[in-house]
Design a protein around this motif. Sequence first.
Motif, short mmCIF file in Angstrom:
data_model
loop_
_atom_site.label_atom_id
_atom_site.label_comp_id
_atom_site.label_asym_id
_atom_site.label_seq_id
_atom_site.Cartn_x
_atom_site.Cartn_y
_atom_site.Cartn_z
N PHE A 83 0.85 -1.20 0.00
CA PHE A 83 0.00 0.00 0.00
C PHE A 83 0.89 1.25 0.00
CE2 PHE A 83 -2.70 -3.28 1.71
CZ PHE A 83 -3.96 -2.98 1.23
N GLY A 84 0.44 2.25 -0.74
CA GLY A 84 1.11 3.54 -0.69
C GLY A 84 0.78 4.29 0.59
N PRO A 85 1.57 5.33 0.95
CA PRO A 85 1.34 6.06 2.21
C PRO A 85 -0.04 6.67 2.31
CG PRO A 85 3.48 6.62 1.25
CD PRO A 85 2.75 5.83 0.22
N SER A 86 -0.63 7.06 1.17
CA SER A 86 -1.95 7.68 1.20
C SER A 86 -3.08 6.72 0.87
CB SER A 86 -2.00 8.86 0.22
OG SER A 86 -1.77 8.41 -1.11
N GLU A 87 -2.77 5.44 0.60
CA GLU A 87 -3.80 4.47 0.24
C GLU A 87 -4.36 3.75 1.46
OE1 GLU A 87 -2.60 2.97 -4.25
OE2 GLU A 87 -1.53 2.11 -2.54
N LEU A 88 -3.53 3.53 2.47
CA LEU A 88 -3.97 2.84 3.67
C LEU A 88 -3.74 3.76 4.87
CD1 LEU A 88 -5.02 0.24 5.00
CD2 LEU A 88 -2.62 -0.49 5.23
N LEU A 89 -4.82 4.10 5.57
CA LEU A 89 -4.74 5.07 6.68
C LEU A 89 -5.45 4.50 7.90
CD1 LEU A 89 -5.75 8.24 4.61
CD2 LEU A 89 -3.42 7.52 5.20
N THR A 90 -5.09 5.02 9.05
CA THR A 90 -5.78 4.66 10.28
C THR A 90 -5.90 5.91 11.15
OG1 THR A 90 -5.85 3.10 12.13
CG2 THR A 90 -3.70 4.04 11.60
N GLU A 91 -6.89 5.89 12.00
CA GLU A 91 -7.16 7.08 12.82
C GLU A 91 -6.11 7.24 13.91
OE1 GLU A 91 -10.86 9.10 15.32
OE2 GLU A 91 -10.99 7.02 14.58
N ALA A 92 -5.64 8.46 14.05
CA ALA A 92 -4.67 8.77 15.10
C ALA A 92 -5.43 9.14 16.37
CB ALA A 92 -3.76 9.91 14.65
N LYS A 93 -5.23 8.31 17.42
CA LYS A 93 -5.91 8.55 18.70
C LYS A 93 -4.88 8.78 19.79
CE LYS A 93 -10.24 6.00 17.96
NZ LYS A 93 -11.11 4.93 18.50
#
Length: 321
Positions: A301-311
């Motif tokens: 996955f590219g850096p902008s393709e897979l994201l997760t929420e920063a908590k």
Amino acid sequence: MLLSAVAMLGLVVGGEPTPHVHRVMGMLLLGGNGQVPFEPPTPEQAPPPGEPSWADALPAPLPSIATGPQPEPPSPDGRARPGQMPAPPPVRLAQSPSNEEILRRLEQLEQENRQLKQQVTGGGAAPAATVQPRQLPAQMVPGWRVSLYDWNREGEVRGSPLASFNLRNQRINASLGQRPINRSSVRERHAGVTDEMFVYQLSGWLHVTRPGRYELGFEVTCGFEHPCNLLVRLGGAQLVSVRDRKFDNTLLQTAQDLEAGDYTLEVVFGISQNTFFKYRPTGVTLFPLIRPPGELNYRDFGPSELLTEAKPGVPYGMPGR
């Protein structure tokens, strides 16, 4: 005696030999010597000068080769004159397709191939669920939210997580999240890992910038003939559900048609059975991959393709042991 008598007879009769006497005398002389009498040649009319003889006649003259009229040159405007055939159209060589066109055709062929497989295998498979994009949270970081749960044979997420952290996409193994090794244990000291087992949950968001068919791949190895569990949900729709199956460096694939937007992505993974004598956590691995539309191979996955929420309170990076 005979010759003398004849000669004397000629002399007696005429006083000199007559022509008949001469002829008779010649015949007697030639015949007496055994020779063939001389015969004069037969007269032949000689051809006048400039004409060939009858024996050396010249061959008949070759027929002349008939030639048609020479074609008239085309008119100045390029059109055929009356009675002439039009000139053939110019030959145009087809241009080779571009790389984008080749990729588009390959994707179309793959889609047709999948449809044919569904028809051959019975055609009763339910169509893929339609997923809808959702609103992306405000604070995001690249990668997954990895949560560790107590191990169970069914590979289900039960209760509260034992630990959670954010981690970029990579090949993970079953030693992830284990406690520090017990130095007093010879086995743990030799292996460098413990016998702890978890159910791993990877949560994130798939960011889609252009519509098309997106394929997800999962390289799975269970290690030492151990069976595994794998569950994949995209946008709330279940795409993969594998229970108690043995895999050795196997690429499991799934696909979904998506519009541009953001979709929740969840992966649950773990082994379903363990013989502790053969268990080696570093040999149990999972590596999620993606193949966007128009691309030939699976990739990370590219850096902008897979994201997760920063908590707050959720660390980023590999946890320490």
